[in-house]
Scaffold this motif. Structure first.
Motif, PDB file in Angstrom:
ATOM      1  N   THR A   1       7.722 -56.704  34.409  1.00  0.00           N
ATOM      2  CA  THR A   1       8.218 -55.463  35.006  1.00  0.00           C
ATOM      3  C   THR A   1       7.247 -54.318  34.776  1.00  0.00           C
ATOM      4  OG1 THR A   1      10.371 -56.276  34.351  1.00  0.00           O
ATOM      5  CG2 THR A   1      10.287 -54.054  35.211  1.00  0.00           C
TER       6      THR A   1
ATOM      7  N   GLU B   1      16.908 -58.854  35.826  1.00  0.00           N
ATOM      8  CA  GLU B   1      15.960 -57.896  36.384  1.00  0.00           C
ATOM      9  C   GLU B   1      16.461 -57.319  37.704  1.00  0.00           C
ATOM     10  OE1 GLU B   1      13.319 -56.382  35.356  1.00  0.00           O
ATOM     11  OE2 GLU B   1      13.207 -57.388  33.417  1.00  0.00           O
TER      12      GLU B   1
ATOM     13  N   TYR C   1      18.791 -55.535  37.950  1.00  0.00           N
ATOM     14  CA  TYR C   1      19.115 -54.147  37.612  1.00  0.00           C
ATOM     15  C   TYR C   1      18.030 -53.189  38.105  1.00  0.00           C
ATOM     16  CZ  TYR C   1      22.761 -55.612  34.284  1.00  0.00           C
ATOM     17  OH  TYR C   1      23.866 -56.126  33.700  1.00  0.00           O
ATOM     18  N   HIS C   2      16.782 -53.710  38.131  1.00  0.00           N
ATOM     19  CA  HIS C   2      15.666 -52.861  38.551  1.00  0.00           C
ATOM     20  C   HIS C   2      15.350 -53.002  40.033  1.00  0.00           C
ATOM     21  CE1 HIS C   2      14.109 -53.035  34.154  1.00  0.00           C
ATOM     22  NE2 HIS C   2      14.844 -51.961  34.351  1.00  0.00           N
TER      23      HIS C   2
ATOM     24  N   LEU D   1      14.284 -46.049  38.241  1.00  0.00           N
ATOM     25  CA  LEU D   1      14.544 -47.334  37.577  1.00  0.00           C
ATOM     26  C   LEU D   1      15.539 -47.157  36.453  1.00  0.00           C
ATOM     27  CD1 LEU D   1      10.993 -48.898  37.355  1.00  0.00           C
ATOM     28  CD2 LEU D   1      12.927 -49.818  38.585  1.00  0.00           C
TER      29      LEU D   1
ATOM     30  N   SER E   1      19.174 -49.008  36.489  1.00  0.00           N
ATOM     31  CA  SER E   1      19.550 -49.991  35.472  1.00  0.00           C
ATOM     32  C   SER E   1      20.694 -49.472  34.607  1.00  0.00           C
ATOM     33  CB  SER E   1      18.342 -50.364  34.621  1.00  0.00           C
ATOM     34  OG  SER E   1      17.681 -49.226  34.185  1.00  0.00           O
TER      35      SER E   1
ATOM     36  N   PRO F   1      12.267 -48.757  31.063  1.00  0.00           N
ATOM     37  CA  PRO F   1      11.775 -47.616  31.851  1.00  0.00           C
ATOM     38  C   PRO F   1      11.885 -46.289  31.094  1.00  0.00           C
ATOM     39  CG  PRO F   1      13.770 -48.524  32.820  1.00  0.00           C
ATOM     40  CD  PRO F   1      13.342 -49.474  31.767  1.00  0.00           C
TER      41      PRO F   1
END
Lengths: 505, 535
Positions: B177, B206, B208-209, B334, B338, B359
């Protein structure tokens, strides 16, 4: 300023709590149990565990104080028959006790850095070199011992003497001596220096002048300090002095420890072995004593070609080498730098030739030398070699595989920091290919530690040399002893030959 | 020999980071000596056993030798391949480590060391370099220099504790990421989407991103006035092809058979597992104190509610990112996405906060204090997990280490005069000035006057007090379970307090970060290549 690195370091120490512990952990747990359960008179008689109390009374008192707090954590650790007891809370308590008592070491480092004028080197380099000393970190916080406290006292005492407070300097040294009697090795330097500067106060050394300047008042002060400290600590053991002394000085051990400390005797042993093999090849009649040489695993062994060494011989050699240093110190007058140098030399000389020397004793030379390292470039050179080699020789103490990376990183960090900081203190000694401050040979020697490490940890096991399990340890102590002998010689000679101009601190 | 001191410092930082990781790895792992299920450590070992012994199409399928009830593989293919690689090596070292079904619950010192080394290896060679490269390329002129930001990310306790203490391989997907964000921020969208696909295929969390990635990349393809439509379409096509190709290659072995593909997908998104496990610092768990969802609402129903709530909370920041794209917004978007997923979505683990923390750590040079505050809270929210794993000693030491490191950064950068963060932390003389003026003011009106004159100082003071109180609360709730035993009727009391306390914080952070995102204007020249400047 000293607080931040100290706290950071304490966090790392906290992190190392579950790491491997040597038998010293059980030794100290047993002492906690002895001092908390038995009446004072029986402390030095207890033989329930093989780890009998063999430190001087003040350390016993120290353990007694700790045992009060230990009760809050886990009373089970204070039970005498609970051998090898190591519950989580016991580990936590013992580790925390080392971490917290390190405050004394931090205070000692602070005092030592305040003897110099305020500058980058005294405010950052020196405290960092002292505080982050990798030997202390490995030995105290992984192997488990209480050296931090004791070196704290030593630093305090040195700082006091630097500032001309001789009595308190002597007081802290006596405290130290009553904590661990191994510091007797450096007592001669204290004796001479205090006698010369405190009891006599003249720069003219003719006998007539000396007698005239002899201060009765001061010697009474000094004498009463000595008597006061000793009486205070030994008083409760008055009826058992003989027993205490017999515990403190056991001469039944061998010349070298199981793992040879990198000193003169390591070279001597190897030379003996080589001569034996050579003699056999040449067909000479040498007594066949191969078995006794199995990697020094046997505590007592005799040499086959070279003459056997007795405790008396080691003592004589040590004293012989110390005398010139003491004479030079006597004539140096009121010069604390020379005093510190002679402490280093005393410690190194006894490390070189002492009987049953532990590899940890090298720190007795390295720690005072780090103060000198920021004072003059010559000392810095010896410090760099000695600390690199001496600390390397401590690495085999922590043998578990899980510690391999940790000990290596700690070691590399300390060495690179000391090289980096000292090279920026003395920038005129920079060469393109050499390590800072060192010449070609010395640099090559230091870099030789890398193949040595690789061999000891990887190649040895892959080249199926399993027939010689002791070879890595033997190579390490031999290689390191070369460096220690070299730095001892270099320092010894420069101390004796150089004029001692007074340094501006 | 002379080495550049900057380089030396990076070396020191990396060594200390490795030291902390190795030190943590000495501590227990999750489920150590706790049969019959053990913990995540056993799960990872079990996956090595499954992948190395069974044919590929059986990896995700319940068979006589692969009991999915016992830590069945439920991560995407890239994790499975990684497990296969580790399993292959462990079979070379000692076949007992991965012998089929016989090795369940295998625990020895050597094996622990081996497993720890596998994590350390990927962490050192993937995650640490990614962080260095990221900060040196994206934030060049911030007051918190790349070096310091790198250090703070290196020493972030959450990731160290979960990966090297609790035992997981989060650093792999997080490293991918970081690379993805780096490439997106430096205008290389194809590489960026490639790396994000890798991350997504290592861990489905991931996702979530994924919304900001999707929205931002799409947003940059929409032509601005005066720009060529074709160029945008071309760019979009390139990105789509990259994504499809990457997925196709990674999934190729599973795509041969349709039933296998479906089985893998079913394993990756298990709806049947309930709304949350244990105590999580998200909204559902907090609301659960008052209203027991599990009793009243079915899983399917709940799943729908959660999805709607999540989408609604992600919407504002996504719309903003799409309509007014700006690289400076990307990282904060991000965070927002998230965090929204963490707070509102279905089946959240406490460890998932790492996906938000990453992030946030990457945004630290811009908003150092809030980001630091968040990172402490994120570690704090995982304390119940660490309590269970007996990792508290490591947690405390790493937290203190991180705190002191931040203190150093604070001393040397943030609190220096002329910094814009004065606003946040008021200087002593300004506070004294305020107090003096308040003392002098006689009536209500002049008091109001002096307050409005020193509005900024007052504001900073309030924020500072708030932060101190919040961190003090953390310290308090962290020590409580260490000193006292929970009452017998409520064994989860302390965990619940910690979860609720962190949840309220996360909600506040969510609001704050959304406001921050909205206050960043649209980039004027975003389509053309440009140099990213900050501060």
């Amino acid at each position: 300023m000293i607080c931040v690195p100290f706290l950071l370091l304490s966090c790392v120490k906290l992190l190392l709590i579950p790491a491997y512990r040597s038998t010293d952990f059980e030794v100290h747990r047993n002492w906690l149990a002895i001092t908390s359960n038995l009446p004072i008179g029986k402390w030095y008689y207890e033989e329930g565990s093989e780890w009998t109390l063999d430190y001087p009374p003040l350390f016993a008192w120290f353990e007694y104080t700790l045992s009060i707090f230990a009760n809050w954590f886990d009373p089970q650790m204070l039970v005498l028959s609970n051998h090898n007891y190591a519950s989580f809370k016991t580990i936590l308590f013992q580790r925390l006790s080392v971490i917290f008592t390190d405050i004394i070491f931090a205070y000692g480092s602070y005092r030592c850095s305040s003897i110099f004028k305020k500058s980058w080197k005294s405010q950052i380099v020196l405290p960092m070199l002292l505080l982050t000393n990798v030997g202390l970190l490995l030995v105290d916080h992984i192997h488990f011992q209480y050296n931090g406290v004791m070196y704290g006292f030593l630093l305090l005492s040195c700082a006091n003497i630097f500032q001309g407070e001789y009595l308190s300097g002597a007081f802290w040294f006596l405290i130290l001596l009553n904590f661990k009697h191994i510091y007797l090795y450096i007592a001669p330097a204290y004796f001479i220096y205090l006698l010369r500067n405190y009891c006599f106060s003249t720069s003219n050394l003719s006998i007539k002048n000396l007698i005239k300047s002899f201060s009765v008042r001061n010697i009474i002060y000094l004498g009463s300090t000595v008597i006061f400290v000793f009486v205070l600590t030994f008083f409760p053991f008055f009826g058992h002095l003989k027993q205490v002394v017999s515990r403190l000085f056991p001469f039944k051990r061998g010349l070298c420890h199981a793992y040879w400390a990198p000193n003169f005797w390591a070279i001597y042993n190897v030379a003996d072995k080589l001569l034996f093999v050579l003699g056999k090849k040449l067909g000479l009649n040498v007594t066949d004593q191969v078995a006794v040489m199995t990697g020094g695993l046997v505590q007592e062994f005799s040499h086959s070609v070279l003459p056997n060494i007795t405790p008396l011989i080691t003592m004589l050699i040590t004293v012989c080498f110390m005398i010139p240093v003491m004479i030079k110190l006597w004539f140096s007058g009121n010069n604390p730098i020379q005093f510190l140098r002679s402490i280093v030399l005393c410690a190194l000389t006894s490390f070189m030739f002492g009987w049953h020397v532990h590899e940890k004793a090298i720190m007795m030379a390295i720690i005072p030398l780090s103060i000198l390292g920021v004072a003059e470039s010559n000392d810095a050179k010896v410090f760099l070699i000695l600390s690199t080699v001496g600390h390397y020789s401590l690495l085999p103490l922590l043998f578990p595989e899980s510690l391999l990376i940790i000990k290596l990183i700690l070691y590399v960090l300390y060495c690179s920091y000391s090289f980096y900081s000292l090279s920026s203190l003395y920038p005129f000694y920079l060469c393109k290919l050499n390590l800072p401050l060192l010449n070609v040979l010395e640099s090559m020697y230091i870099f030789g530690l890398i193949p040595l490490f690789l061999y000891d940890h990887f190649f040895h096991y892959s080249i199926t040399l399993t027939t010689y399990p002791f070879l890595p340890l033997l190579l390490t102590s031999l290689y390191c002893s070369l460096g220690v002998v070299y730095s001892w010689l270099k320092y010894y000679i420069s101390f004796l030959t150089k004029c001692d101009s007074k340094l501006k601190l | 020999m002379r080495i550049k001191s900057e380089l030396l410092l990076y070396g020191f930082g990396a060594l200390i980071a490795i030291l902390l990781r190795c030190g943590t790895s000495l501590h227990p792992y999750s489920g150590q000596a706790k049969p019959p299920m053990y913990g995540d450590y056993e799960a990872q070992r079990h996956w090595m056993e499954i992948t190395v012994n069974l044919p590929l199409h059986d990896w995700y399928r319940n068979t006589s030798t692969n009991d999915l009830q016992y830590w069945g593989l439920d991560y995407p293919p890239l994790t499975a391949y990684h497990s296969y690689l580790c399993g292959f090596v462990s079979r070379l070292i000692n076949p007992e480590y991965v012998s089929l079904t016989k090795s369940r619950g295998y625990e020895t010192e050597e094996h622990k060391l081996f497993m720890r080394y596998t994590v350390l290896l990927v962490d050192v060679f993937l995650f640490l370099p990614a962080v260095v490269v990221y900060f040196n390329n994206v934030y060049k002129k911030t007051r918190v220099t790349p070096l310091l930001a790198t250090f703070l990310t290196f020493f972030y306790p959450g990731l160290i504790l979960i990966d090297h203490g609790h035992f997981q391989y989060n650093c792999v997907s997080l490293a991918f990421t970081v690379y993805a964000i780096l490439f997106v921020c430096t205008q290389r969208p194809i590489l960026g989407s490639f790396f994000f696909c890798l991350a997504l295929n290592y861990k489905q969390m991931e996702l979530y991103h994924s919304i900001p990635f999707f929205v931002y990349l799409l947003g940059t393809c929409v032509p601005n006035p005066g720009q060529n439509l074709l160029a945008g379409i071309k760019k979009l096509a390139k990105i789509s092809i990259t994504v499809l190709l990457t997925f196709a290659i990674i999934w190729a072995p599973f795509l041969i058979d349709m039933s296998t593909t479906l089985q893998v997908l079913r394993r990756l998104f298990p709806v049947a597992r309930g709304i949350f496990e244990d105590k999580v610092a998200n909204v559902w768990c907090t609301l659960n104190v008052f209203y027991k969802f599990k009793l009243h609402i079915g899983n399917e129903q709940m799943f729908r509610y959660c999805t709607i709530a999540t989408l609604v909370s992600v919407l504002p920041s996504s719309v903003d990112l799409f309509l007014r794209p700006n690289v400076k917004k990307f990282v904060i978007a991000l965070v927002n996405s998230s965090l929204a997923f963490f707070l509102f979505s279905f089946q959240v683990h406490e460890k998932t906060i790492l996906l938000v923390a990453l992030p946030v750590m990457l945004y630290l040079p811009v908003e150092p204090i809030v980001c630091f505050w968040f990172s402490i809270l994120s570690v704090f929210s995982m304390v119940p997990l660490f309590l269970k794993d007996e990792l508290m000693v490591a947690t405390i030491s790493l937290l203190l280490f991180y705190l002191i490191t931040f203190h150093i950064v604070w001393e040397y950068t943030i609190s220096r005069k002329g910094s814009k963060y004065d606003v946040f932390v008021p200087r002593y003389d300004k506070i004294m000035q305020l107090i003096n003026e308040i003392k002098k003011s006689r009536n209500y009106r002049s008091l109001l006057n002096s307050v409005s004159k020193n509005y900024k100082t007052l504001q900073g003071l309030c924020r500072f007090l708030l932060m101190s109180a919040s961190l003090g609360g953390c310290a308090l709730f962290l020590t409580l379970p260490l000193v006292f035993n929970p009452p017998a009727d409520y064994p989860d009391l302390f965990s619940l307090i910690i979860s609720v306390y962190s949840c309220f914080h996360f909600l506040a952070f969510f609001l704050y970060f959304n406001i921050v995102q909205f206050s960043i204007p649209q980039a004027v020249e975003d389509i053309k290549h440009f140099k990213f400047k900050n501060d």
